[in-house]
Scaffold this motif. Structure first.
Motif, PDB file in Angstrom:
ATOM      1  N   HIS A  82      16.695  -4.102 -62.203  1.00 23.52           N
ATOM      2  CA  HIS A  82      17.756  -3.954 -63.204  1.00 23.52           C
ATOM      3  C   HIS A  82      19.090  -3.887 -62.455  1.00 23.52           C
ATOM      4  CE1 HIS A  82      19.629  -0.885 -66.275  1.00 23.52           C
ATOM      5  NE2 HIS A  82      20.296  -2.022 -66.272  1.00 23.52           N
ATOM      6  N   ALA A 136      19.236  -8.586 -65.121  1.00 21.30           N
ATOM      7  CA  ALA A 136      18.154  -8.502 -64.138  1.00 21.30           C
ATOM      8  C   ALA A 136      18.641  -9.184 -62.871  1.00 21.30           C
ATOM      9  CB  ALA A 136      16.912  -9.209 -64.667  1.00 21.30           C
ATOM     10  N   SER A 191      19.130  -6.889 -70.625  1.00 22.90           N
ATOM     11  CA  SER A 191      17.915  -6.521 -69.895  1.00 22.90           C
ATOM     12  C   SER A 191      18.202  -5.283 -69.053  1.00 22.90           C
ATOM     13  CB  SER A 191      17.511  -7.708 -69.013  1.00 22.90           C
ATOM     14  OG  SER A 191      16.329  -7.438 -68.310  1.00 22.90           O
ATOM     15  N   ARG A 192      17.540  -4.173 -69.370  1.00 23.03           N
ATOM     16  CA  ARG A 192      17.763  -2.943 -68.575  1.00 23.03           C
ATOM     17  C   ARG A 192      16.433  -2.491 -67.950  1.00 23.03           C
ATOM     18  NH1 ARG A 192      21.811  -1.299 -72.812  1.00 23.03           N
ATOM     19  NH2 ARG A 192      23.829  -1.863 -71.958  1.00 23.03           N
ATOM     20  N   ASP A 193      15.913  -1.309 -68.289  1.00 24.38           N
ATOM     21  CA  ASP A 193      14.689  -0.830 -67.621  1.00 24.38           C
ATOM     22  C   ASP A 193      13.616  -1.918 -67.638  1.00 24.38           C
ATOM     23  OD1 ASP A 193      15.903   1.612 -67.267  1.00 24.38           O
ATOM     24  OD2 ASP A 193      14.253   2.768 -68.100  1.00 24.38           O
ATOM     25  N   CYS A 194      12.906  -2.066 -66.505  1.00 24.44           N
ATOM     26  CA  CYS A 194      12.040  -3.239 -66.398  1.00 24.44           C
ATOM     27  C   CYS A 194      10.802  -2.964 -65.551  1.00 24.44           C
ATOM     28  CB  CYS A 194      12.825  -4.391 -65.783  1.00 24.44           C
ATOM     29  SG  CYS A 194      13.409  -4.029 -64.123  1.00 24.44           S
ATOM     30  N   SER A 227      11.260  -6.007 -70.097  1.00 21.75           N
ATOM     31  CA  SER A 227      12.510  -5.244 -69.973  1.00 21.75           C
ATOM     32  C   SER A 227      13.075  -4.869 -71.331  1.00 21.75           C
ATOM     33  CB  SER A 227      13.551  -6.017 -69.152  1.00 21.75           C
ATOM     34  OG  SER A 227      14.102  -7.075 -69.873  1.00 21.75           O
ATOM     35  N   SER A 272      15.711  -4.556 -74.167  1.00 21.93           N
ATOM     36  CA  SER A 272      16.771  -5.461 -74.613  1.00 21.93           C
ATOM     37  C   SER A 272      17.493  -4.881 -75.827  1.00 21.93           C
ATOM     38  CB  SER A 272      16.166  -6.831 -74.929  1.00 21.93           C
ATOM     39  OG  SER A 272      17.195  -7.780 -75.071  1.00 21.93           O
ATOM     40  N   GLU A 310      11.901   2.905 -72.895  1.00 17.02           N
ATOM     41  CA  GLU A 310      12.352   2.591 -71.540  1.00 17.02           C
ATOM     42  C   GLU A 310      11.205   2.787 -70.559  1.00 17.02           C
ATOM     43  OE1 GLU A 310      15.720   5.179 -70.744  1.00 17.02           O
ATOM     44  OE2 GLU A 310      16.979   3.411 -70.969  1.00 17.02           O
TER      45      GLU A 310
END
Ligand code: GAL
Length: 304
Positions: free
Chosen positions: A97, A109, A134-137, A152, A154, A186
């Motif tokens: 991220h 990402a 796109s954050r936590d992944c 991820s 969104s 998350e």
């Protein structure tokens, strides 16, 4: 009485591998994770037994791409780095991220690639997959189909996307699932057991811990069950990082951000780890109970 505390490398240094991921390769386990000291972003440690961790390299640093990884001299945020061995190319591909270091509006990402598990990863830049936020992944290789997925958060974290990656694992091929719309999940961590796919997630409360949940499915691209609680109302004061399958057992690896109790003001450097063996009900539903000690891993040469 060490669970929830720091881990150390073979030089006695604190292990800096948060929000991370362990892969196995050539008889070793490689643990990648966030390292926020100095100009480091991602550090890699290696172990043959999951107990003695040898520091190998700062595999992603500001120097990997000074323009994109320091914005006007300011550190960016590289969070939740995950690494997959790409079977088609024989390379190790990292996804993480990316944020600009000032706020969390970039919602992107980033990808980096290496020929060896603990080499200098070549940074390939940041982007929004198919232009979605796109954050936590996390990354997951489907052990049945061998497809590789990037998962991820969104739509400002409201939905969780599952993307199938291209054969070389460096780009998104297709958005194949939108999970938990409007439920703000998350910290995804995926694993497969006995024909079922399980996904652990947290709620969305920043660094503060919250009730973890699990959802299950018969296929990554199929229907996922409603969220069921996993752990207690703070997931034992932790947030999922990844799940390690090991010799028929499964281990929950998680971050305890800012230590315990959380420091005020928040101090990332006090972050530590929670590791718990996952249990399963007769119906196959995963659950965890608290254990004061880090697990003793059942490592034997046959596992490697
Ligand atoms: C959490 C997220 C962490 C980090 C943190 C920042 O919810 O899981 O990876 O982004 O927020 O507040």
């Amino acid at each position: 009485m060490n669970n929830g505390g720091f881990l150390f490398d073979t030089d006695g240094g604190v292990l800096h591998a948060h929000g991370g991921h362990i892969i196995r390769h050539g008889g070793y386990f490689y643990w990648y994770g966030e390292d926020r000291r100095r100009d480091f972003y991602v550090s890699c440690y290696r172990s043959a037994d999951l107990h003695r961790w040898e520091f190998r390299r700062h595999v992603l640093t500001v120097k990997s791409d000074p323009a994109d990884l320091s914005r006007g001299g300011r550190r960016v945020n590289i969070e939740r780095p995950k690494v997959v061995y790409c079977e088609a190319t024989g390379k190790f591909v990292m996804w993480a991220h990316y944020e600009n270091g000032a706020d969390y509006t970039e919602a992107a990402a980033c990808v980096a690639v290496s020929d060896t598990p603990d080499g200098d990863f070549e940074y390939r830049g940041h982007f929004r997959p198919l232009v979605y936020m796109s954050r936590d992944c996390t990354l997951f290789t489907d052990p049945v189909t061998r497809a590789v997925y990037f998962i991820s958060a969104s739509r400002d974290n409201a939905d969780l996307h599952i993307y199938r990656l291209t054969e070389d694992c460096t780009r998104v091929d297709k958005l194949v699932n939108v999970l938990f719309p409007g439920q703000f999940r998350e910290a995804p961590a995926v694993f497969y057991r006995d024909g079922k796919y399980h996904m652990l997630t947290s709620a969305c409360t920043g660094w503060a811990p919250n009730q973890g949940c699990c959802s299950s499915a018969d296929a990554m691209e199929g229907a996922w069950s409603p969220l069921l609680p996993f752990g207690d109302e703070t997931t034992f004061h932790s947030q999922p990082a990844f799940v390690l399958p090991l010799g028929g057992e499964y281990y929950y690896f998680a971050d305890r951000w800012g230590g315990f109790p959380m420091s005020q003001p928040f101090d990332y450097s006090k972050s530590s780890y929670v590791i718990l063996k996952i249990n399963f009900t007769d119906a196959g539903a995963p659950f965890i109970v608290w254990n004061d000690s880090f697990p003793v891993f059942p490592i034997s040469p046959a596992l490697n």
